[in-house]
Design an enzyme around this catalytic site. Structure first.
Site, PDB file in Angstrom:
ATOM      1  N   HIS A   8       0.859  -1.184   0.000  1.00 22.33           N
ATOM      2  CA  HIS A   8       0.000   0.000   0.000  1.00 22.33           C
ATOM      3  C   HIS A   8       0.899   1.240   0.000  1.00 22.33           C
ATOM      4  O   HIS A   8       2.013   1.209   0.515  1.00 22.33           O
ATOM      5  CB  HIS A   8      -0.862   0.075   1.260  1.00 22.33           C
ATOM      6  CG  HIS A   8      -1.845  -1.025   1.445  1.00 22.33           C
ATOM      7  ND1 HIS A   8      -1.499  -2.240   1.985  1.00 22.33           N
ATOM      8  CD2 HIS A   8      -3.184  -1.084   1.192  1.00 22.33           C
ATOM      9  CE1 HIS A   8      -2.571  -3.011   2.060  1.00 22.33           C
ATOM     10  NE2 HIS A   8      -3.610  -2.331   1.591  1.00 22.33           N
TER      11      HIS A   8
ATOM     12  N   GLU B  72     -10.372  -6.490  -5.457  1.00 23.56           N
ATOM     13  CA  GLU B  72     -10.314  -7.587  -4.478  1.00 23.56           C
ATOM     14  C   GLU B  72     -11.627  -7.668  -3.700  1.00 23.56           C
ATOM     15  O   GLU B  72     -11.966  -6.758  -2.943  1.00 23.56           O
ATOM     16  CB  GLU B  72      -9.151  -7.358  -3.516  1.00 23.56           C
ATOM     17  CG  GLU B  72      -8.994  -8.448  -2.479  1.00 23.56           C
ATOM     18  CD  GLU B  72      -7.730  -8.272  -1.649  1.00 23.56           C
ATOM     19  OE1 GLU B  72      -7.777  -8.614  -0.452  1.00 23.56           O
ATOM     20  OE2 GLU B  72      -6.718  -7.789  -2.183  1.00 23.56           O
TER      21      GLU B  72
ATOM     22  N   GLU C  20      -8.802 -13.309  -2.679  1.00 22.86           N
ATOM     23  CA  GLU C  20      -8.203 -13.746  -1.416  1.00 22.86           C
ATOM     24  C   GLU C  20      -9.088 -14.836  -0.817  1.00 22.86           C
ATOM     25  O   GLU C  20     -10.225 -14.566  -0.420  1.00 22.86           O
ATOM     26  CB  GLU C  20      -8.079 -12.582  -0.437  1.00 22.86           C
ATOM     27  CG  GLU C  20      -7.469 -13.004   0.884  1.00 22.86           C
ATOM     28  CD  GLU C  20      -7.261 -11.851   1.845  1.00 22.86           C
ATOM     29  OE1 GLU C  20      -7.520 -12.054   3.055  1.00 22.86           O
ATOM     30  OE2 GLU C  20      -6.850 -10.755   1.409  1.00 22.86           O
TER      31      GLU C  20
ATOM     32  N   HIS D  31     -11.080 -14.230   2.323  1.00 21.43           N
ATOM     33  CA  HIS D  31     -12.292 -13.444   2.087  1.00 21.43           C
ATOM     34  C   HIS D  31     -13.403 -14.327   1.531  1.00 21.43           C
ATOM     35  O   HIS D  31     -14.576 -14.167   1.885  1.00 21.43           O
ATOM     36  CB  HIS D  31     -12.011 -12.305   1.101  1.00 21.43           C
ATOM     37  CG  HIS D  31     -11.091 -11.253   1.641  1.00 21.43           C
ATOM     38  ND1 HIS D  31     -10.652 -10.189   0.880  1.00 21.43           N
ATOM     39  CD2 HIS D  31     -10.524 -11.093   2.868  1.00 21.43           C
ATOM     40  CE1 HIS D  31      -9.854  -9.419   1.621  1.00 21.43           C
ATOM     41  NE2 HIS D  31      -9.769  -9.951   2.822  1.00 21.43           N
TER      42      HIS D  31
ATOM     43  N   ASP E 278      -4.436 -13.547  -3.672  1.00 17.01           N
ATOM     44  CA  ASP E 278      -3.828 -13.231  -2.378  1.00 17.01           C
ATOM     45  C   ASP E 278      -3.810 -14.518  -1.559  1.00 17.01           C
ATOM     46  O   ASP E 278      -4.814 -14.897  -0.944  1.00 17.01           O
ATOM     47  CB  ASP E 278      -4.616 -12.133  -1.658  1.00 17.01           C
ATOM     48  CG  ASP E 278      -4.031 -10.764  -1.905  1.00 17.01           C
ATOM     49  OD1 ASP E 278      -3.142 -10.641  -2.771  1.00 17.01           O
ATOM     50  OD2 ASP E 278      -4.452  -9.801  -1.243  1.00 17.01           O
TER      51      ASP E 278
ATOM     52  N   ASP F 165     -11.252 -12.511   9.501  1.00 20.08           N
ATOM     53  CA  ASP F 165     -10.159 -12.535   8.538  1.00 20.08           C
ATOM     54  C   ASP F 165      -8.829 -12.657   9.287  1.00 20.08           C
ATOM     55  O   ASP F 165      -8.279 -11.656   9.740  1.00 20.08           O
ATOM     56  CB  ASP F 165     -10.212 -11.233   7.720  1.00 20.08           C
ATOM     57  CG  ASP F 165      -9.301 -11.259   6.517  1.00 20.08           C
ATOM     58  OD1 ASP F 165      -8.721 -12.309   6.237  1.00 20.08           O
ATOM     59  OD2 ASP F 165      -9.187 -10.215   5.849  1.00 20.08           O
TER      60      ASP F 165
ATOM     61  N   ASP G 254      -5.913 -14.065   8.107  1.00 18.00           N
ATOM     62  CA  ASP G 254      -4.732 -13.894   7.245  1.00 18.00           C
ATOM     63  C   ASP G 254      -3.589 -14.836   7.622  1.00 18.00           C
ATOM     64  O   ASP G 254      -2.457 -14.395   7.857  1.00 18.00           O
ATOM     65  CB  ASP G 254      -4.246 -12.439   7.289  1.00 18.00           C
ATOM     66  CG  ASP G 254      -5.170 -11.496   6.556  1.00 18.00           C
ATOM     67  OD1 ASP G 254      -5.783 -11.924   5.570  1.00 18.00           O
ATOM     68  OD2 ASP G 254      -5.279 -10.324   6.971  1.00 18.00           O
TER      69      ASP G 254
ATOM     70  N   ASP H  96      -0.620 -12.586   1.181  1.00 21.50           N
ATOM     71  CA  ASP H  96      -1.306 -11.610   2.038  1.00 21.50           C
ATOM     72  C   ASP H  96      -1.594 -12.308   3.370  1.00 21.50           C
ATOM     73  O   ASP H  96      -2.739 -12.596   3.715  1.00 21.50           O
ATOM     74  CB  ASP H  96      -2.596 -11.153   1.365  1.00 21.50           C
ATOM     75  CG  ASP H  96      -3.275 -10.030   2.118  1.00 21.50           C
ATOM     76  OD1 ASP H  96      -2.766  -9.629   3.179  1.00 21.50           O
ATOM     77  OD2 ASP H  96      -4.331  -9.558   1.655  1.00 21.50           O
TER      78      ASP H  96
END
Length: 439
Positions: A104, A235, A271, A274, A299, A310, A312, A342
């Protein structure tokens, strides 16, 4: 400023050692970058990428606890820390042996008190990034803009009810696209973290969706004006932080893009964590996006379905990676996208080597998934069974349905002539048993 090699001084370049024992975790046992499968190197099928924010900006803090990851590269003033993080990251990339990273804008450089100061910070730090890219050959898989963390975006960015906020988001994306061109990014991702609503009572859904489409058109126009050669990606995510987000899942995004005539400009960055939050199976959105020619990148992470948020985590389930790679290989690869991790080490995994162990384990899991997928496709047993299951659409009335020329009158005439259809078994357990043979 740290000197090159300072942050992971005790770690050599990670080797490929297929005979290593179970307790040896600082080597690849399955990922062999140069191995050729179906005419393409393993590294070109997988196109691994390290995500900058989780691996180098994360502190281990969560809603219930303070930071646990005290990284030496985060010391100093915000700008000093930004440059130290870059040096640590590129040392990590080269020792791990990956060719891509993602970030980012606000991961790369701290936000200033004005847009102009934020842009200057970004210019300064990306000058160093460009230098490190040139030295190492590591490239940017994709750039994205953080349009969700600052308080100005608490009611959304492109869907904010205040056009002033939307304008600020547009200015931020303009700079993000300039940076993407500067660094040679192969993709640019839009993730609408706050593009949704918590209550329908204060929300004009039609206006917000229209404004978001207008925002994307502005980005497309600017990309073309500056000659930026990259793929735009969206995304999907169903919730968190909003109660309902407009980019709920792959089909929601595809429907939005087609409705507003944007589908030729965008693909999807899926992802799986998600996807499972949306109530689908791990591979669902990857399969659906690929079916419509819209799968642009992945991702690569996973979650804990029993927790329901989430998390990750790094993907370690070989069944999941096999299903993902089957879709990717069947569509001929995911380039210019890739497999971006990710994912973040657990807040309890505090040693710097844990960063390596996590990435190595996930890369090996995807290497195994790739080999499995290639075996499934080359042997063709499952594909043949699926083809046979749909064989009635290859001739006669079925062929007319397939090519869209059939009528309801023809359906009625066919049934009158042929009577009740014969019920045939779906053989689900047989398919699952055969799949397990390859895993």
């Amino acid at each position: 400023m740290a000197t090159p090699g300072e942050f992971f001084a005790g770690t050599p370049k990670i080797p490929y050692r297929p005979t290593a024992g179970p307790g040896e975790v600082m080597c690849f046992k399955h990922y062999n970058a140069e191995e050729v499968l179906m005419g393409k190197k393993m590294e070109d099928w997988l196109r691994f990428s390290v995500c900058y924010w989780h691996s180098f900006c994360a502190t281990g803090a969560d809603p219930f606890g303070f930071p646990t990851l005290h990284r030496p590269w985060n010391e100093g003033t915000p700008m000093d820390a930004a440059k130290r993080r870059l040096q640590a990251a590129f040392e990590f990339f080269t020792k791990l042996g990956v060719k891509y990273y993602t970030f980012h804008d606000r991961d790369m450089a701290p936000e200033g008190s004005t847009l102009e100061e934020s842009n200057r910070n970004l210019d300064e730090v990306t000058d160093l990034a460009l230098q490190l890219q040139s030295q190492t050959g590591v490239r940017v898989l994709w750039v994205t803009c953080n349009l969700f963390a600052h308080q100005r975006y608490m009611n959304g960015a492109a869907t904010n009810p205040d056009c002033h906020v939307l304008a600020y988001a547009g200015a931020q994306v303009k700079k993000g696209l300039d940076i993407a061109k500067k660094l040679g990014a192969e993709n640019f991702v839009f993730w609408g973290g706050r593009e949704g609503f918590h209550s329908i009572l204060n929300t004009d859904v039609a206006s917000e969706l229209k404004h978001m489409a207008s925002f994307f058109r502005m980005a497309v126009d600017y990309k073309e004006r500056i000659g930026l050669k990259c793929q735009f990606l969206i995304e999907p995510k169903p919730k968190e932080p909003c109660k309902h987000q407009y980019d709920y899942d792959a089909m929601s995004v595809i429907g939005f893009l087609k409705h507003y005539g944007l589908d030729r400009h965008f693909k999807l960055n899926i992802e799986p964590n998600h996807t499972t939050l949306a109530g689908h199976s791990y591979e669902h959105d990857i399969v659906m996006a690929s079916a419509f020619g819209m799968l642009g990148s992945v991702d690569s992470n996973t979650g804990s379905p029993d927790l329901g948020w989430d998390t990750d985590q790094f993907p370690m389930d070989v069944k999941n990676t096999t299903l993902v790679m089957k879709s990717i290989v069947e569509q001929g690869g995911v380039q210019p996208g890739g497999l971006n991790f990710d994912a973040k080490v657990r807040r309890e995994s505090t040693d710097p080597e844990d960063l390596f162990i996590a990435h190595i384990g996930a890369m090996d899991a995807f290497a195994r998934g790739l080999r499995n997928a290639v075996h499934i496709i080359e042997e063709g047993l499952l594909a043949g069974m699926v083809k046979e299951r749909y064989s009635s659409f290859s001739h006669g009335i079925g062929q007319k349905v397939e090519d869209g020329s059939a009528t309801l009158e023809e359906m009625e005439a066919f049934v009158r002539q042929n009577g009740e259809p014969k019920v045939t078994s779906g053989k689900q357990e047989k398919y699952e048993s055969i799949f397990n043979h390859y895993v």
